[in-house]
Design an enzyme around this catalytic site. Structure first.
Site, mmCIF file in Angstrom:
data_model
loop_
_atom_site.group_PDB
_atom_site.id
_atom_site.type_symbol
_atom_site.label_atom_id
_atom_site.label_comp_id
_atom_site.label_asym_id
_atom_site.label_seq_id
_atom_site.Cartn_x
_atom_site.Cartn_y
_atom_site.Cartn_z
ATOM 1 N N TYR A 145 0.836 -1.208 0.000
ATOM 2 C CA TYR A 145 0.000 0.000 0.000
ATOM 3 C C TYR A 145 0.868 1.254 0.000
ATOM 4 O O TYR A 145 0.702 2.136 -0.847
ATOM 5 C CB TYR A 145 -0.908 -0.036 1.222
ATOM 6 C CG TYR A 145 -1.934 1.063 1.286
ATOM 7 C CD1 TYR A 145 -3.053 1.041 0.457
ATOM 8 C CD2 TYR A 145 -1.810 2.114 2.194
ATOM 9 C CE1 TYR A 145 -4.009 2.051 0.531
ATOM 10 C CE2 TYR A 145 -2.761 3.114 2.270
ATOM 11 C CZ TYR A 145 -3.863 3.079 1.439
ATOM 12 O OH TYR A 145 -4.810 4.072 1.521
ATOM 13 N N ARG A 186 -10.214 -1.227 10.867
ATOM 14 C CA ARG A 186 -9.490 -0.064 11.368
ATOM 15 C C ARG A 186 -9.896 0.230 12.810
ATOM 16 O O ARG A 186 -10.927 -0.218 13.291
ATOM 17 C CB ARG A 186 -9.715 1.146 10.452
ATOM 18 C CG ARG A 186 -8.735 1.100 9.301
ATOM 19 C CD ARG A 186 -8.970 2.184 8.305
ATOM 20 N NE ARG A 186 -10.155 1.922 7.510
ATOM 21 C CZ ARG A 186 -10.463 2.582 6.409
ATOM 22 N NH1 ARG A 186 -9.697 3.547 5.978
ATOM 23 N NH2 ARG A 186 -11.561 2.273 5.723
ATOM 24 N N VAL A 188 -10.929 2.722 14.850
ATOM 25 C CA VAL A 188 -12.125 3.371 15.405
ATOM 26 C C VAL A 188 -13.328 2.431 15.311
ATOM 27 O O VAL A 188 -14.024 2.184 16.305
ATOM 28 C CB VAL A 188 -12.419 4.715 14.698
ATOM 29 C CG1 VAL A 188 -13.746 5.282 15.158
ATOM 30 C CG2 VAL A 188 -11.303 5.717 14.969
ATOM 31 N N SER A 189 -13.549 1.867 14.127
ATOM 32 C CA SER A 189 -14.702 0.978 13.984
ATOM 33 C C SER A 189 -14.515 -0.289 14.820
ATOM 34 O O SER A 189 -15.449 -0.755 15.469
ATOM 35 C CB SER A 189 -14.958 0.651 12.512
ATOM 36 O OG SER A 189 -13.765 0.263 11.872
ATOM 37 N N PHE A 191 -12.893 -0.695 17.683
ATOM 38 C CA PHE A 191 -13.117 -0.435 19.112
ATOM 39 C C PHE A 191 -14.602 -0.187 19.394
ATOM 40 O O PHE A 191 -15.137 -0.656 20.398
ATOM 41 C CB PHE A 191 -12.293 0.771 19.581
ATOM 42 C CG PHE A 191 -10.808 0.491 19.750
ATOM 43 C CD1 PHE A 191 -10.282 -0.774 19.507
ATOM 44 C CD2 PHE A 191 -9.945 1.495 20.177
ATOM 45 C CE1 PHE A 191 -8.913 -1.027 19.659
ATOM 46 C CE2 PHE A 191 -8.584 1.247 20.341
ATOM 47 C CZ PHE A 191 -8.056 -0.004 20.079
HETATM 48 N N1 UDP Z 1 -5.110 -0.907 16.153
HETATM 49 C C1 UDP Z 1 -5.371 -1.473 17.390
HETATM 50 N N2 UDP Z 1 -6.403 -2.348 17.493
HETATM 51 C C2 UDP Z 1 -7.217 -2.659 16.455
HETATM 52 C C3 UDP Z 1 -6.960 -2.075 15.198
HETATM 53 C C4 UDP Z 1 -5.899 -1.200 15.084
HETATM 54 O O1 UDP Z 1 -4.667 -1.202 18.384
HETATM 55 O O2 UDP Z 1 -8.145 -3.462 16.645
HETATM 56 C C5 UDP Z 1 -3.988 0.035 16.044
HETATM 57 C C6 UDP Z 1 -3.062 -0.235 14.858
HETATM 58 O O3 UDP Z 1 -2.095 -1.202 15.181
HETATM 59 C C7 UDP Z 1 -2.487 1.147 14.662
HETATM 60 C C8 UDP Z 1 -3.659 2.083 15.000
HETATM 61 O O4 UDP Z 1 -4.522 1.316 15.812
HETATM 62 O O5 UDP Z 1 -1.435 1.393 15.560
HETATM 63 C C9 UDP Z 1 -4.411 2.567 13.758
HETATM 64 O O6 UDP Z 1 -4.704 1.442 12.989
HETATM 65 P P1 UDP Z 1 -5.639 1.463 11.705
HETATM 66 O O7 UDP Z 1 -5.713 0.058 11.205
HETATM 67 O O8 UDP Z 1 -6.928 2.126 12.029
HETATM 68 O O9 UDP Z 1 -4.910 2.392 10.646
HETATM 69 P P2 UDP Z 1 -3.395 2.813 10.349
HETATM 70 O O10 UDP Z 1 -3.300 4.188 10.871
HETATM 71 O O11 UDP Z 1 -2.446 1.892 11.063
HETATM 72 O O12 UDP Z 1 -3.281 2.710 8.882
#
Ligand code: UDP
Length: 314
Positions: A145, A186, A188-189, A191
């Site tokens: 990506y 991702r 936010v969704s 959590f």
């Molecule tokens: N993350 C997390 N738990 C989850 C999903 C993501 O702790 O269930 C963390 C992920 O490892 C990253 C951050 O949250 O450090 C953002 O992750 P996301 O996949 O939303 O997007 P990114 O910014 O990494 O592309």
């Protein structure tokens, strides 16, 4: 009449953008999407309009849709989704970009490329300004990506310099809001869904890594400003995002509180190359586009939680 093509138009951000574009009666909007991560339901309210058209198609193959403006959003955007088939992701980023630029060249259309904060990799400069070249692992699990999107940016500038294509690049930072897929992956969704279901909140690493989250309506406005700005010589790249930075574990606590959930937090290994910190410097967007986000994280989370509550009702 303004003919607008949105590739990836059935996705989370693409569908919000289509809805926003349809508010202008001059716009005739076509959404092109292969429905790999997008959903036709995202466009349901628009499908009845004579000014709107949906085409199922894959940007890895050439497409011909007459257009004055092209928003090139097509690509899986969640790490979970883009790592499912990394070779397909790279092809989508690169071949999709070539095909979109060829179309822009053919119709002399303006094209806004949806680039990403991931071009900065695991940034050693904080907050990130557009001049920073980034710190990207070319062979890691995020490379399909990150490098794909970096290649797409260079294609944009080469098509501009070699063929005069009217390119505009936005670097989109973490964006969230209603219509994210329940299984999007991702943070936010994830959590919110976990909190509402009473399932454990999955924190990667120790949760000290930071992100800066922008509400989708703010992002859509920034995208429109980039396309419709009067300065034809401004090509970007320009950061679009909300500079309100938060640690992942603090986000988890906030969502637990706002959902009144009794979920516990569990700590999982940090995925490879997960950036330690990320926050946009948006001074260029403020100066060139007169844009900044208006919706705070708390206000955006309220709306997003309400959406997922509605979605998950039995
Ligand atoms: N993350 C997390 N738990 C989850 C999903 C993501 O702790 O269930 C963390 C992920 O490892 C990253 C951050 O949250 O450090 C953002 O992750 P996301 O996949 O939303 O997007 P990114 O910014 O990494 O592309």
């Amino acid at each position: 009449m303004n003919r607008v093509l949105v590739t990836g138009g059935a996705g989370f951000l693409g569908s919000h953008l289509c809805a926003e574009l349809m508010k202008n009666p001059e716009n005739h909007v076509t959404a092109l999407d292969n429905l790999s991560t997008g959903k036709k339901e995202n466009l349901a309210p628009l499908l009845g309009s004579s000014r709107f058209r949906f085409i199922e198609g894959d940007v890895r193959r050439p497409f011909d849709v007459p257009a004055d403006q092209i928003y090139h959003a097509a690509a899986p955007a969640s790490p979970k989704a883009y790592q499912l088939s990394p070779t397909a992701t790279m092809q989508t980023c690169v071949m999709g970009m070539v095909n979109a630029l060829e179309l822009a060249k053919k119709y002399n259309a303006k094209i806004v490329q949806f680039s990403t904060s991931e071009v900065y990799g695991n940034p050693l400069v904080h907050p990130q300004k557009e001049e920073y070249f980034g710190n990207v692992n070319p062979i890691g699990i995020r490379s399909c990506y990150d490098e794909g999107k970096r290649c797409a940016e260079s294609l944009c500038f080469d098509y501009h310099r070699e063929f005069g294509v009217r390119v505009k690049i936005v670097r989109i930072f973490n964006t969230y809001g209603p219509r994210m897929d329940v299984a999007d992956g991702r943070v936010v969704s994830n959590f919110i869904v976990q909190a509402l279901r009473g399932e454990p909140i999955t924190i990667h690493g120790d949760g000290s890594q930071t992100r800066s989250f922008c509400y989708v309506d703010d992002m859509a406005q920034g995208l429109l400003r980039m396309m419709n700005g009067t300065d034809e010589d401004f090509h970007g790249p320009v950061n679009l995002g909300n500079p309100e930075e938060i640690q992942v574990k603090a986000l988890a606590r906030k969502i637990l509180e706002m959902t009144d959930s009794s979920s516990r937090m569990v700590y999982l290994p940090l995925p490879g190359d997960d950036p330690v910190q990320r926050r946009p410097d948006i001074s260029l967007a403020m100066e060139k586009l007169g844009w900044k986000p208006e919706i705070s994280l708390d206000a955006g989370l309220e709306k997003t939680i309400a959406y997922f509550r509605g979605m998950m009702k039995p």
